[in-house]
Design a protein around this motif. Sequence first.
Motif, PDB file in Angstrom:
ATOM      1  N   ASP A   1       0.815  -1.221   0.000  1.00  0.00           N
ATOM      2  CA  ASP A   1       0.000   0.000   0.000  1.00  0.00           C
ATOM      3  C   ASP A   1       0.846   1.267   0.000  1.00  0.00           C
ATOM      4  OD1 ASP A   1      -2.173  -1.557  -0.042  1.00  0.00           O
ATOM      5  OD2 ASP A   1      -2.627  -1.425   2.122  1.00  0.00           O
ATOM      6  N   THR A   2       2.115   1.144   0.505  1.00  0.00           N
ATOM      7  CA  THR A   2       2.956   2.348   0.550  1.00  0.00           C
ATOM      8  C   THR A   2       3.731   2.539  -0.759  1.00  0.00           C
ATOM      9  OG1 THR A   2       4.859   1.156   1.408  1.00  0.00           O
ATOM     10  CG2 THR A   2       3.304   2.047   3.045  1.00  0.00           C
ATOM     11  N   GLY A   3       3.563   1.592  -1.678  1.00  0.00           N
ATOM     12  CA  GLY A   3       4.255   1.715  -2.970  1.00  0.00           C
ATOM     13  C   GLY A   3       5.590   0.991  -2.979  1.00  0.00           C
ATOM     14  N   ARG A   4       5.943   0.355  -1.864  1.00  0.00           N
ATOM     15  CA  ARG A   4       7.226  -0.373  -1.813  1.00  0.00           C
ATOM     16  C   ARG A   4       7.109  -1.698  -2.544  1.00  0.00           C
ATOM     17  NH1 ARG A   4       9.211  -1.784   3.791  1.00  0.00           N
ATOM     18  NH2 ARG A   4      10.299  -3.463   2.721  1.00  0.00           N
ATOM     19  N   ILE A   5       8.170  -2.066  -3.280  1.00  0.00           N
ATOM     20  CA  ILE A   5       8.126  -3.342  -3.999  1.00  0.00           C
ATOM     21  C   ILE A   5       8.385  -4.471  -3.005  1.00  0.00           C
ATOM     22  CG2 ILE A   5       9.197  -4.729  -5.820  1.00  0.00           C
ATOM     23  CD1 ILE A   5       9.891  -2.016  -7.189  1.00  0.00           C
ATOM     24  N   ARG A   6       7.401  -5.332  -2.827  1.00  0.00           N
ATOM     25  CA  ARG A   6       7.530  -6.433  -1.873  1.00  0.00           C
ATOM     26  C   ARG A   6       8.084  -7.682  -2.574  1.00  0.00           C
ATOM     27  NH1 ARG A   6       7.212  -4.552   3.144  1.00  0.00           N
ATOM     28  NH2 ARG A   6       7.079  -6.745   3.720  1.00  0.00           N
ATOM     29  N   HIS A   7       7.489  -7.981  -3.726  1.00  0.00           N
ATOM     30  CA  HIS A   7       7.882  -9.173  -4.462  1.00  0.00           C
ATOM     31  C   HIS A   7       7.832  -8.867  -5.957  1.00  0.00           C
ATOM     32  CE1 HIS A   7       6.493 -11.089  -0.688  1.00  0.00           C
ATOM     33  NE2 HIS A   7       7.467 -11.954  -0.980  1.00  0.00           N
ATOM     34  N   CYS A   8       8.229  -9.864  -6.729  1.00  0.00           N
ATOM     35  CA  CYS A   8       8.008  -9.783  -8.183  1.00  0.00           C
ATOM     36  C   CYS A   8       7.315 -11.070  -8.594  1.00  0.00           C
ATOM     37  CB  CYS A   8       9.328  -9.684  -8.945  1.00  0.00           C
ATOM     38  SG  CYS A   8       9.983  -8.034  -8.955  1.00  0.00           S
ATOM     39  N   VAL A   9       6.391 -10.947  -9.544  1.00  0.00           N
ATOM     40  CA  VAL A   9       5.816 -12.170 -10.079  1.00  0.00           C
ATOM     41  C   VAL A   9       6.500 -12.403 -11.426  1.00  0.00           C
ATOM     42  CG1 VAL A   9       3.797 -10.958 -11.072  1.00  0.00           C
ATOM     43  CG2 VAL A   9       3.708 -13.425 -10.708  1.00  0.00           C
ATOM     44  N   GLU A  10       6.968 -13.631 -11.599  1.00  0.00           N
ATOM     45  CA  GLU A  10       7.680 -13.932 -12.842  1.00  0.00           C
ATOM     46  C   GLU A  10       6.944 -15.030 -13.604  1.00  0.00           C
ATOM     47  OE1 GLU A  10      11.635 -15.676 -12.642  1.00  0.00           O
ATOM     48  OE2 GLU A  10      12.144 -14.723 -14.546  1.00  0.00           O
TER      49      GLU A  10
END
Length: 458
Positions: free
Chosen positions: A114-123
């Motif tokens: 919600d804060t715009g921080r990248i948590r993960h990536c989906v590949e």
Amino acid sequence: MIRDTTEREAMIRALKLASEEWRRSFDALDDVIMLISPDFKIKRANMAAARLLGMDIHAIIDSQCHTVVHGTNAPPPYCPILKAQSLGIYSKAEAFEPHLDRIFNFSAAPIKDDTGRIRHCVEVISDVTDARKNARESIRLSKNLAESFKGITEALSGLVESRDPYTAGHSQHVAELAVQIGKDMGLDGDDLEGLHVAALLHDIGKAIIPAAILNKPGKLSEYEWGMIKQHPITAYDTLKRIPFPWPVADVVHQHHEKLDGSGYPLGLSGKNIHLWARIISAADLFDAMTSHRPYRPRMPRDKAMEELTRGMGVTYDEDVVHAIQNVLKLDDMRIFVVDYDNLVLQGIMDEIKIEGIEPSGFTDSQTALQAFSDNPAPLVMTELTMPGIDGVTLTRKIKELNPPTEVIVTASHYSKSDTLRALRAGASDFIEKPIDIVMFRKSLHRALNRYAAKITAT
Ligand SMILES: [Fe+2]
């Protein structure tokens, strides 16, 4: 309280069902889907990942993505997760993985909180090996097809001309000139190929006209002229049955139409005549005028150009005529002929003069080289064996002085290695003596066209 517990249980059941549905959905796919943490660990993966990597799904979880997928200690430079993480954008790449011996399409998207921080990536990893192999195979097949098609077109055009020695090479010359004109007018790729094919086939309708009529020295009777005028129709009727990817039949049908509507067989005018037909028409006339026919001598190139210029905007397309002027660079058609044997030299020069070009002759290669360095010519024809500077050395020096110049080496006594040496030195053709006139003319035309093409391209 009882109501709260029931609601809670219902929510848990719904959540479990949703999670199960998502899991089954991802597992149903052939493409690999993985959730990757910022330190490149695989946090979740579908069953396609287990199949691709040949690993148990539990062993995959928490492994380093690059280790299991790429077999490396660090992410490869093309890894889309690198971009997705650092730039926060969707990114994709295609690569061959030697580790798995397959070609893959990799794509990665950042997943933000919600804060715009990248948590993960989906590949997503898709195996495109078969698709690429099929595409390569179809390119190979279409190349083969194009080659066979080209061979058939050339054979067909050659067959028609073989009946008449005077028109030998005519269609080839018209096709070469038409392509040069087309290039000068901005046509490219596929259009030039279509123009080339149409030009090669422009006269196939003459196959049914007796050679005696085609080469009749005197005036044609009305009946004979009627037969001649039939050839674009015959060609059209034949070619329209072939599913060319270009309007070849229509273009060939129109190659005797004239801008003012005075042509045949349709009497079309102006832009109603296909551009390729307008190009072929001018190239056809130019080559016919500058070639010897039994009923008239060759016309010099500059006179033929004057003739075309006179008809410019009336019978011939203005842009096409300007393009021919550019292509031919008539003001620079000088040819140097170098041969220590004065008799041979004069013979070659006489042949060139018939083409309407005034050559400069030299019996001494040193003088020829000096004259060339003062004012380089588009074409040099030199004997291989000469006292002082031999033909190969002369070729090399000429190409050093002026790379676009075309060099044709002539020789009566030579070995295969001489031919190779001459070609390596920069010669574009090697003609055996005694010179075959038809070969000589073809070689001369090609060399001048190549030079014009090089000059127009610069
Ligand atoms: Fe024709």
